[in-house]
Design an enzyme around this catalytic site. Structure first.
Site, short mmCIF file in Angstrom:
data_model
loop_
_atom_site.label_atom_id
_atom_site.label_comp_id
_atom_site.label_asym_id
_atom_site.label_seq_id
_atom_site.Cartn_x
_atom_site.Cartn_y
_atom_site.Cartn_z
N ASP A 69 0.83 -1.21 0.00
CA ASP A 69 0.00 0.00 0.00
C ASP A 69 0.87 1.26 0.00
O ASP A 69 2.08 1.19 0.17
CB ASP A 69 -0.96 0.00 1.21
N ASN A 138 -7.46 -3.07 14.76
CA ASN A 138 -8.86 -3.24 14.35
C ASN A 138 -9.04 -4.41 13.37
O ASN A 138 -10.11 -4.60 12.82
CB ASN A 138 -9.41 -1.95 13.72
N HIS A 140 -7.35 -4.89 10.51
CA HIS A 140 -7.08 -4.66 9.08
C HIS A 140 -5.78 -5.34 8.66
O HIS A 140 -4.89 -5.58 9.48
CB HIS A 140 -7.07 -3.16 8.74
N GLU A 145 -9.73 -1.86 5.79
CA GLU A 145 -10.35 -1.57 7.08
C GLU A 145 -11.61 -2.43 7.26
O GLU A 145 -12.12 -2.99 6.28
CB GLU A 145 -10.72 -0.08 7.13
#
Ligand code: PGA
Length: 265
Positions: A69, A138, A140, A145
């Site tokens: 990314d 979280n 991801h 996400e």
């Protein structure tokens, strides 16, 4: 999923580096396609690979590397760009050709088109042989996400508040953290032939428990890795602290070490 619970980050780095070394040596002169991640989790493994390069002659000269990314809006070379991070923390310290280290262009005029082109570039390279991943608190992976499609492709994504907060430690102020990124999708990541995910610390314990033992769901995007046939998870005791089946994972690794399966006959 093969889960290794290790004493500390250094022990984990060796397990991850062993997988990289096997992949790179196994590919020989045709060269491995390595999937690289940024963030703090892979850094000890990169340090171990740099050591093996310097002291043991492990060569990455034939390898190519693709990043997961990049932030949208940060030009190539920006201090906080992932383009820069991977060079500072790994690739510029080994003998991989700089032009063979590829990442999405966060400063592209048309980020959506750049994302789609990046997905095709990965495919044209023949896919990733070994992908390393961290995991967000979280759940991801890359910047997929919660709520991401389990079959998503490389695309522009908006970052959650919790990710912006987690990543603000690298920036002067939370308001400096870009709010979007180009990220490989979950479907893209699943095409890697082999995957290794590494995590340390209690802050990752819930995400790790969901990854390994939770129901597959967009709520915890890393759970999609349960559908991949060759995933190794390397976690320290703190990150493993919410795994219900920890004793079984320890037993399985001990069984492999002490009583390896050898072909009969
Ligand atoms: P970290 O980030 O390795 O810096 O903890 C992982 C991630 O958010 O994917």
């Amino acid at each position: 999923m093969e889960i290794h619970i290790v004493d500390d980050a250094d022990a984990g780095a060796k397990v991850v580096a062993d997988l990289f070394e096997r992949t790179v040596r196994g590919a020989g002169e045709s060269g491995a396609v390595l999937g690289l991640a940024t963030g703090s989790s892979p850094v000890p493994a990169y340090a171990e690979l740099i050591r093996r390069h310097r002291e043991e002659g492990l060569s990455f000269a034939a390898s190519r590397a693709f990043l997961l990314d990049e932030y949208v809006g940060l030009p190539v070379g920006h201090e906080q760009s992932y383009h820069r991070f991977i060079r500072d923390n790994f690739t510029a310290q080994v003998d991989i050709d700089d032009s063979a280290v590829v990442s999405p262009d966060g400063a592209a005029d048309d980020p959506a088109a750049e994302a789609a082109a990046y997905d095709l570039r990965l495919r044209d390279a023949g896919g990733v042989d070994l992908q390393i991943l961290g995991i967000g608190s979280n759940g991801h992976i890359a910047f997929n996400e919660p709520g991401s499609s389990l079959v998503s492709r490389t695309r522009v994504v908006g970052l959650t508040r919790s990710t912006i907060e987690d990543n603000s430690r690298y920036f002067d102020a939370p308001s400096d953290v870009p709010v979007r990124a180009i990220s490989q999708g979950l479907g893209t990541i699943l095409e890697a032939r082999r995957i290794v995910l590494t995590a340390t610390g209690e802050g990752k314990a819930e995400a790790v428990a969901q990854l390994a033992e939770g129901a597959v769901s967009a709520r915890w995007p890393a759970t999609v890795l349960q559908a991949h046939p060759d995933v190794t998870v390397v976690v320290d005791e703190a990150a493993a602290s919410k795994l219900e089946l920890a004793d079984y994972y320890r037993y399985s690794r001990a069984l492999e070490r002490e009583n390896p399966l050898t072909p009969q006959g």
